[in-house]
Design an enzyme around this catalytic site. Structure first.
Site: not given
Ligand SMILES: Cc1cc2nc3c(=O)[nH]c(=O)nc-3n(C[C@H](O)[C@H](O)[C@H](O)COP(=O)(O)OP(=O)(O)OC[C@H]3O[C@@H](n4cnc5c(N)ncnc54)[C@H](O)[C@@H]3O)c2cc1C
Length: 373
Positions: A271, A194, A17
């Site tokens: 998320d 997959y 995101a």
């Molecule tokens: C380590 C990891 C592995 C994943 N593996 C899978 C997978 O194998 N298959 C799947 O379907 N989905 C996986 N996901 C989830 C999927 O990537 C997410 O549901 C989706 O991509 C939404 O992404 P997002 O960017 O909202 O959240 P996220 O992918 O969770 O990213 C959030 C980011 O914010 C950072 N962060 C959090 N709190 C802080 C803070 N206080 N200060 C600075 N940075 C912070 C985290 O380190 C992370 O990089 C994973 C997520 C993570 C974090």
């Protein structure tokens, strides 16, 4: 594209995101800084299914050729029972030939987005854990399921444990693997696999198990436990599980979609706003859709508060609908006894008589074009 005069934007979190939003905003002329607690964006995570509604965004960002190179086409979804006997087949390549369904390792997509964001002029500060949220003109919380910003906008909420846990593992892919997402459905459990186009095969196995309570991606699991839970499965499953030597495990929690996504100077995406169960493969996809919509709203309206309100109004109902559909899949995959036999027979019949029906049920999901905004 217009170059807006608005204030600089701070994004917390360099996940899918945060990085997609950074890229989309910087391409529209905003000054963007991303703060990420990880010291480096390492090889974490496993497979993601990326459906056409998100691929349209990657294309609009100019990233399709690079994304194509790191991912592989998913030509169909095959549903089978626990012994590997076919139940239904969603022939994506045949019935939706213009749509791009892709399979990719999460780390490769994150690396691509990081590079694209930097090229667009985004400043990314790694190793920067945000503990006190800074007072800045516009703060975007892209900090995932345990977001710090979300409780500030919504108060403390308690997700509930679904009684299901998931394992995820990577094994070597066989030469020329079936370019499909394969789902094996057994009583109280199912397994999805997959290939990822990088010589690896992704496995996610879900089990109803009420005694587990941890939420998080990196909790080590026991391959022997995974094999025991799926010991009665047939088809290719035993051969795949025999190759698992490392496995992660996490508890599946249901969170409500956040009631408040923004307050005029702060906003949630991905998320942080709407964690989902993984049963429709839309977590990363919704994050990518959010990112585009946020950038488009901010670029279209110099009144930041109005732009953020429009973003929330556009995204909330859609994310709500997607999450409800994912919750429904959770129930359908794990049916037991006579209900299961009847449901599988029904699916086999629909698939034989009207093979496009199952795909068309999700037209609202995959036909959506966020870039039309
Ligand atoms: C380590 C990891 C592995 C994943 N593996 C899978 C997978 O194998 N298959 C799947 O379907 N989905 C996986 N996901 C989830 C999927 O990537 C997410 O549901 C989706 O991509 C939404 O992404 P997002 O960017 O909202 O959240 P996220 O992918 O969770 O990213 C959030 C980011 O914010 C950072 N962060 C959090 N709190 C802080 C803070 N206080 N200060 C600075 N940075 C912070 C985290 O380190 C992370 O990089 C994973 C997520 C993570 C974090």
């Amino acid at each position: 594209m217009s170059v807006p005069s608005q204030a600089p934007i701070t994004i917390v979190g360099a996940g899918i995101a945060g990085l997609t939003a950074a890229c989309a905003l910087a391409q529209r002329g905003f000054a963007v800084t991303v703060l990420e607690r990880a010291g480096q964006l390492r090889e974490v995570g496993a497979g993601l299914q990326i459906s056409p509604n998100a691929v349209r965004v990657l294309e609009a960002l100019g990233l399709w050729p690079r994304f194509r190179a790191i991912s592989v086409a998913s030509e169909r979804v095959e549903l089978a029972d626990s012994m590997g006997r076919p139940v239904a087949r969603l022939d994506l390549a045949r019935y939706r030939p213009k749509d791009r369904f892709r399979l990719v390792h999460r780390a490769r997509l994150v690396a691509l987005l990081e590079q694209a964001a930097r090229e667009a002029g985004v400043r990314i500060e790694l190793g920067h854990e945000v503990t006190d949220l800074p007072e800045v003109p516009l703060l975007i919380g892209a900090d995932g399921v345990k977001s710090r910003l979300r409780p500030l906008l919504n108060g403390i909420e308690t997700p509930f444990f679904t009684g299901q846990t998931a394992w995820r593992a990577l094994i070597p892919a066989e030469p020329d693997p079936t370019p499909a997402a394969q789902v094996f459905m057994g009583p109280g459990r199912h397994l999805v696999s997959y290939p990822l186009g990088n010589g690896q095969r992704n496995i996610v196995a879900v089990l109803e198990r009420p005694d587990w309570h941890d939420e998080g991606w990196s909790i080590p699991g026991d391959p022997a436990e995974l094999r025991a839970a799926f010991a009665r499965f047939g088809g290719p499953v035993p051969g795949w599980l025999a190759q698992v030597d490392e496995v992660g495990q996490w508890g599946l929690f249901r969170h409500p979609v956040a009631a408040h996504w923004q307050d005029g100077t702060r906003a949630l995406i991905g998320d942080a706003a709407h964690p989902t169960l993984p049963f429709l493969a839309q977590g990363a996809v919704m994050a990518i859709e959010d990112a585009w919509t946020l950038a488009a709203c901010l670029a279209a309206d110099p009144d930041q508060a109005a732009a953020l309100a429009r973003f929330e109004a556009l995204r909330k109902p859609r994310c709500q609908r997607i999450i409800e559909a994912a919750n429904a899949n959770a129930r359908n995959y794990h049916l037991r006894g006579p209900t299961r036999a009847v449901a599988h027979a029904g699916l086999r019949a629909v698939n034989r008589l009207a093979p496009t029906r199952l795909i068309e049920r999700f037209a609202w999901l995959y036909d959506h074009d966020p870039t039309a905004l």
